[in-house]
Design a protein around this motif. Structure first.
Motif, PDB file in Angstrom:
ATOM      1  N   LEU A 156      45.878  49.591  36.044  1.00 40.05           N
ATOM      2  CA  LEU A 156      45.130  48.350  35.871  1.00 40.05           C
ATOM      3  C   LEU A 156      43.644  48.679  35.868  1.00 40.05           C
ATOM      4  O   LEU A 156      43.217  49.645  36.496  1.00 40.05           O
ATOM      5  CB  LEU A 156      45.405  47.394  37.035  1.00 40.05           C
ATOM      6  N   PRO A 157      42.844  47.871  35.208  1.00 38.96           N
ATOM      7  CA  PRO A 157      41.400  48.073  35.286  1.00 38.96           C
ATOM      8  C   PRO A 157      40.925  47.939  36.740  1.00 38.96           C
ATOM      9  O   PRO A 157      41.558  47.241  37.540  1.00 38.96           O
ATOM     10  CB  PRO A 157      40.833  46.946  34.426  1.00 38.96           C
ATOM     11  N   PRO A 158      39.839  48.588  37.093  1.00 42.69           N
ATOM     12  CA  PRO A 158      39.316  48.477  38.464  1.00 42.69           C
ATOM     13  C   PRO A 158      39.037  47.022  38.829  1.00 42.69           C
ATOM     14  O   PRO A 158      38.587  46.236  38.001  1.00 42.69           O
ATOM     15  CB  PRO A 158      38.011  49.279  38.420  1.00 42.69           C
ATOM     16  N   GLY A 159      39.335  46.675  40.073  1.00 40.37           N
ATOM     17  CA  GLY A 159      39.076  45.326  40.555  1.00 40.37           C
ATOM     18  C   GLY A 159      40.223  44.358  40.374  1.00 40.37           C
ATOM     19  O   GLY A 159      40.093  43.189  40.708  1.00 40.37           O
ATOM     20  N   LEU A 160      41.365  44.825  39.851  1.00 35.65           N
ATOM     21  CA  LEU A 160      42.526  43.965  39.644  1.00 35.65           C
ATOM     22  C   LEU A 160      43.710  44.488  40.443  1.00 35.65           C
ATOM     23  O   LEU A 160      43.871  45.698  40.611  1.00 35.65           O
ATOM     24  CB  LEU A 160      42.892  43.890  38.166  1.00 35.65           C
ATOM     25  N   LEU A 161      44.541  43.566  40.925  1.00 36.74           N
ATOM     26  CA  LEU A 161      45.724  43.925  41.707  1.00 36.74           C
ATOM     27  C   LEU A 161      46.945  43.164  41.204  1.00 36.74           C
ATOM     28  O   LEU A 161      46.821  42.045  40.718  1.00 36.74           O
ATOM     29  CB  LEU A 161      45.515  43.578  43.185  1.00 36.74           C
ATOM     30  N   THR A 162      48.110  43.771  41.377  1.00 35.00           N
ATOM     31  CA  THR A 162      49.367  43.097  41.075  1.00 35.00           C
ATOM     32  C   THR A 162      49.699  42.159  42.234  1.00 35.00           C
ATOM     33  O   THR A 162      49.032  42.164  43.275  1.00 35.00           O
ATOM     34  CB  THR A 162      50.505  44.106  40.909  1.00 35.00           C
ATOM     35  N   THR A 163      50.749  41.376  42.086  1.00 36.12           N
ATOM     36  CA  THR A 163      51.172  40.466  43.148  1.00 36.12           C
ATOM     37  C   THR A 163      51.504  41.230  44.423  1.00 36.12           C
ATOM     38  O   THR A 163      51.079  40.847  45.514  1.00 36.12           O
ATOM     39  CB  THR A 163      52.397  39.641  42.684  1.00 36.12           C
ATOM     40  N   THR A 164      52.246  42.311  44.301  1.00 37.94           N
ATOM     41  CA  THR A 164      52.631  43.111  45.468  1.00 37.94           C
ATOM     42  C   THR A 164      51.404  43.717  46.140  1.00 37.94           C
ATOM     43  O   THR A 164      51.280  43.690  47.367  1.00 37.94           O
ATOM     44  CB  THR A 164      53.614  44.216  45.055  1.00 37.94           C
ATOM     45  N   GLN A 165      50.490  44.253  45.355  1.00 42.43           N
ATOM     46  CA  GLN A 165      49.281  44.836  45.915  1.00 42.43           C
ATOM     47  C   GLN A 165      48.413  43.770  46.584  1.00 42.43           C
ATOM     48  O   GLN A 165      47.833  44.011  47.646  1.00 42.43           O
ATOM     49  CB  GLN A 165      48.479  45.545  44.818  1.00 42.43           C
ATOM     50  N   ALA A 166      48.317  42.599  45.980  1.00 44.01           N
ATOM     51  CA  ALA A 166      47.537  41.501  46.552  1.00 44.01           C
ATOM     52  C   ALA A 166      48.128  41.057  47.886  1.00 44.01           C
ATOM     53  O   ALA A 166      47.400  40.815  48.850  1.00 44.01           O
ATOM     54  CB  ALA A 166      47.482  40.330  45.584  1.00 44.01           C
ATOM     55  N   ALA A 167      49.450  40.961  47.939  1.00 42.12           N
ATOM     56  CA  ALA A 167      50.118  40.569  49.180  1.00 42.12           C
ATOM     57  C   ALA A 167      49.871  41.597  50.280  1.00 42.12           C
ATOM     58  O   ALA A 167      49.577  41.234  51.423  1.00 42.12           O
ATOM     59  CB  ALA A 167      51.617  40.393  48.930  1.00 42.12           C
TER      60      ALA A 167
END
Length: 72
Positions: A6-17
């Motif tokens: 992913l581009p820097p500064g973005l997270l997936t749902t799992t990473q965000a959780a």
């Protein structure tokens, strides 16, 4: 299946959780309630901005009668 990168500064749902210390279902609930907004991706594989995630985590959450509190 996760994104290859992913581009820097973005997270997936799992990473965000993981970053917020909550379950992925909580992230999806924040989306449903309008507390958090997707930054892109597909409906099955959304991603989120880090700034939006930290703002959503700090936001006051609406409560319902009988809902468990964090102190309990």
């Amino acid at each position: 299946m996760e994104y290859p990168s992913l581009p820097p500064g973005l997270l997936t749902t799992t990473q965000a959780a993981t970053a917020c210390g909550v379950r992925p279902a909580t992230i999806r609930d924040w989306i449903r309630r309008g507390i958090l907004h997707r930054a892109g991706g597909s409906p099955r594989r959304p991603y989120y901005r880090i700034d939006d995630i930290t703002t959503a985590r700090a936001a006051a959450k609406p409560t319902r009668p009988g809902q468990r509190s964090e102190a309990a």
